[in-house]
Scaffold this motif. Structure first.
Motif, PDB file in Angstrom:
ATOM      1  N   LYS A 396      38.423  19.918  61.409  1.00  0.00           N
ATOM      2  CA  LYS A 396      39.234  18.820  61.955  1.00  0.00           C
ATOM      3  C   LYS A 396      38.605  17.503  61.506  1.00  0.00           C
ATOM      4  N   TRP A 397      39.421  16.543  61.180  1.00  0.00           N
ATOM      5  CA  TRP A 397      38.920  15.211  60.842  1.00  0.00           C
ATOM      6  C   TRP A 397      40.041  14.205  61.064  1.00  0.00           C
ATOM      7  N   LYS A 398      39.632  12.948  61.307  1.00  0.00           N
ATOM      8  CA  LYS A 398      40.646  11.950  61.661  1.00  0.00           C
ATOM      9  C   LYS A 398      41.099  11.119  60.467  1.00  0.00           C
ATOM     10  N   ASP A 399      40.160  10.754  59.589  1.00  0.00           N
ATOM     11  CA  ASP A 399      40.477   9.817  58.516  1.00  0.00           C
ATOM     12  C   ASP A 399      41.039  10.570  57.296  1.00  0.00           C
ATOM     13  N   PRO A 400      42.300  10.263  56.892  1.00  0.00           N
ATOM     14  CA  PRO A 400      42.874  10.979  55.738  1.00  0.00           C
ATOM     15  C   PRO A 400      42.046  10.817  54.466  1.00  0.00           C
ATOM     16  N   LYS A 401      41.232   9.760  54.401  1.00  0.00           N
ATOM     17  CA  LYS A 401      40.390   9.579  53.200  1.00  0.00           C
ATOM     18  C   LYS A 401      39.343  10.704  53.095  1.00  0.00           C
ATOM     19  N   LEU A 407      38.504  19.723  53.059  1.00  0.00           N
ATOM     20  CA  LEU A 407      39.180  20.904  52.496  1.00  0.00           C
ATOM     21  C   LEU A 407      38.193  21.714  51.656  1.00  0.00           C
ATOM     22  N   ASN A 408      37.418  20.989  50.829  1.00  0.00           N
ATOM     23  CA  ASN A 408      36.458  21.687  49.953  1.00  0.00           C
ATOM     24  C   ASN A 408      35.414  22.444  50.749  1.00  0.00           C
ATOM     25  N   TRP A 409      34.893  21.786  51.764  1.00  0.00           N
ATOM     26  CA  TRP A 409      33.857  22.428  52.605  1.00  0.00           C
ATOM     27  C   TRP A 409      34.419  23.705  53.240  1.00  0.00           C
ATOM     28  N   THR A 410      35.634  23.602  53.768  1.00  0.00           N
ATOM     29  CA  THR A 410      36.248  24.743  54.464  1.00  0.00           C
ATOM     30  C   THR A 410      36.484  25.893  53.489  1.00  0.00           C
ATOM     31  N   ARG A 411      37.027  25.541  52.320  1.00  0.00           N
ATOM     32  CA  ARG A 411      37.330  26.587  51.321  1.00  0.00           C
ATOM     33  C   ARG A 411      36.062  27.261  50.824  1.00  0.00           C
ATOM     34  N   ARG A 412      35.012  26.463  50.603  1.00  0.00           N
ATOM     35  CA  ARG A 412      33.763  27.047  50.086  1.00  0.00           C
ATOM     36  C   ARG A 412      33.127  27.988  51.102  1.00  0.00           C
ATOM     37  N   LEU A 413      33.122  27.545  52.367  1.00  0.00           N
ATOM     38  CA  LEU A 413      32.557  28.411  53.418  1.00  0.00           C
ATOM     39  C   LEU A 413      33.369  29.706  53.514  1.00  0.00           C
ATOM     40  N   SER A 414      34.688  29.561  53.476  1.00  0.00           N
ATOM     41  CA  SER A 414      35.551  30.745  53.571  1.00  0.00           C
ATOM     42  C   SER A 414      35.297  31.699  52.397  1.00  0.00           C
ATOM     43  N   GLU A 415      35.170  31.117  51.199  1.00  0.00           N
ATOM     44  CA  GLU A 415      34.925  31.961  50.010  1.00  0.00           C
ATOM     45  C   GLU A 415      33.607  32.722  50.138  1.00  0.00           C
TER      46      GLU A 415
END
Ligand SMILES: Cc1cc2nc3c(=O)[nH]c(=O)nc-3n(C[C@H](O)[C@H](O)[C@H](O)COP(=O)(O)OP(=O)(O)OC[C@H]3O[C@@H](n4cnc5c(N)ncnc54)[C@H](O)[C@@H]3O)c2cc1C
Length: 466
Positions: A396-401, A407-415
């Protein structure tokens, strides 16, 4: 060229006529892109989702649902169904299609005599628990109050009561569904049993479920639960303790281990706020006195914990994490079922936990087992009943920037967790990719779901996950 523009004009004229006609046929509300509140109405809980449907139909009842389906078919556009709007992947809303929104359908009928309840699809878990607790009843439901009963149950539904009474879908006795051909079917284990099998865990895309009948259980009003917060330096000790404790604990015990950053909330000591912590949430879903004794081992490490576990009304426990899950911020979730929580996945989780880019992201280690693992696998479509753990990466994060980095962090952890994964849980999936959906079921169940979908929705008018 001239002929084409005449064609287009007459098509627009025809669409206009059909849209005006739809308004006369709907008792609820019809919203088009030129309506002032269109942008508000197309929002869902996950702020990342920004789709622009052609029409939103807020149905007041079953007849509106039938008319909306008919309209979409006459315009040749696809349909998505929205109930609580909490689905993280955004599959309740459709680009350029028609959204059947059920949020106005709020009927709740609790029958204390035979311990059953009927709820319409616009009901949230907070609303359902409130009415059912009048009679001291509950059925396994979502752990935050604003989640919709509908999407939650259709995907399975894991709650604090699931180790004692199974999934929400295991407690579904019957449902009413409007199918692609506009028929209203009352389905259960005897009637349209393949469709009833499929909606219990198969998720969306089979029709529009307008109401659910649940088996209810005596729960509370008081249970023993809440939160224990440990500093991150105790990570190994806490995970080790929870693993050993949960393997031996009675089915009334339900504990979610949450790796996160302590939020700036008044009940958290100032010196802990902003630091990495491990929260143990949940409790004992039975007599509070018994719960206090049974849960004492999970409070046994170290001195520096915050202990907020005690007697608590079940309905309050059900809404405890609400404040940490506000609507319209950015969310991207990925999850893995694991047979066991071994040293290697723990090491990966630890590494990512310490370099997580967002202070509001959580990694959930959810121990399952209990009653939900005892229901025969063939009972319904829900997949991976025998996995003991679900690791849910709740980004979860608030700032769209900051979207890209999260996204990268989540995908890498998932991989990195993938080699240990035995599948996914459809309700926690932030992506609806074919692979993700397929691996939410075993091969036989997936094939069966595809077959049932083809049978009840041969022209594929409902957005489908399979
Ligand atoms: C903050 C938060 C906490 C959560 N906690 C839990 C938890 O503790 N346990 C758990 O198991 N899950 C949990 N979830 C996941 C949740 O179960 C799913 O997001 C669920 O799909 C939400 O249902 P909904 O009706 O609110 O969502 P929606 O977005 O409205 O629907 C989700 C999906 O179901 C379909 N659908 C919805 N209603 C109908 C209907 N009536 N007929 C046919 N199809 C329909 C939609 O088309 C969509 O594909 C949580 C989600 C959030 C955001």
């Amino acid at each position: 060229m001239k002929e084409k523009s005449i064609d287009m004009e007459s098509k627009e004229h025809e669409e206009d006529k059909l849209n005006k006609d739809l308004k006369t046929k709907i008792k609820g509300r019809v919203i088009f892109p030129n309506d002032l509140d269109y942008d508000q109405e197309r929002k869902i809980w996950n702020g990342m989702i920004d789709k622009k449907p052609a029409i939103i139909v807020k149905c007041s009842g079953v007849q509106d649902v039938i008319n909306a389906i008919e309209h979409a078919k006459s315009r040749g556009i696809k349909i998505s169904v929205r109930s609580g709007g909490h689905g993280v992947s955004g599959s309740s809303i459709i680009e350029s299609g028609l959204v059947i929104d059920l949020s106005l359908m709020k009927g709740i009928w609790v029958n204390p005599k035979d311990k059953t309840a009927i709820v319409q699809s616009g009901v949230t878990w907070g609303e359902f628990d409130r009415e059912a607790q009048v009679f001291g009843l509950a059925t396994p439901g979502g752990r935050i109050s604003t989640t919709g009963v509908a999407g939650f149950t259709l995907g399975g539904g894991i709650g604090w009561l699931s180790r004692k009474y199974g999934l929400a879908c295991d407690n579904l006795l019957s449902a009413q569904i409007v199918t692609a051909d506009g028929q209203v079917l009352n389905i259960d284990k005897e009637n349209e049993k393949d469709l009833f099998w499929a909606i219990r865990g198969g998720g969306s895309g089979l029709g529009v479920v307008t109401s659910f009948q649940f088996k209810m259980h005596q729960v509370g009003p008081m249970v023993y639960g809440g939160l224990i917060i440990y500093p991150a330096k105790l990570l190994d000790n806490v995970i080790d303790l929870v693993k050993k404790y949960m393997e031996r604990s009675p089915q009334e015990v339900s504990i979610l281990t949450v790796l996160s950053t302590a939020p700036p909330l008044p009940f958290i000591p100032k010196e802990m706020q902003g630091s990495k912590v491990i929260m143990l949430a949940g409790g004992f879903m039975g007599d509070p006195k018994e719960g206090e004794e049974i849960l004492s081992p999970i409070k046994s490490i170290g001195e520096q914990k915050v202990d907020m576990m005690g007697p608590i009304p079940y309905a309050v426990l059900q809404s405890l994490p609400d404040a940490l899950n506000p609507p319209h911020i950015n969310n991207y979730w990925k999850n893995h079922y694991l047979k066991d929580l071994k040293a290697e996945p723990i090491e990966i989780i630890r590494k990512y936990y310490y370099n997580c880019p967002s202070p509001i992201t959580e990694i959930h280690l959810e121990y399952l087992g209990g009653a939900l693992s005892k229901v025969p696998d063939e009972e319904n479509a829900f997949g991976h009943r025998n996995a003991n753990w679900n690791i849910n990466i709740v980004s979860k994060w608030k700032d769209p920037k900051e979207t890209e980095i999260n996204l990268n962090w989540t995908r890498r952890l998932s991989e990195e967790l993938s080699p240990f994964s035995v599948g996914h849980y459809i309700n926690y999936n932030g992506d609806s990719t074919e692979d993700m959906v397929k691996s939410s079921y075993n091969e036989i169940k997936y094939k069966q779901l595809v077959k049932i979908k083809k049978n009840y929705d041969p022209y594929n008018i409902f957005v489908a996950k399979f």
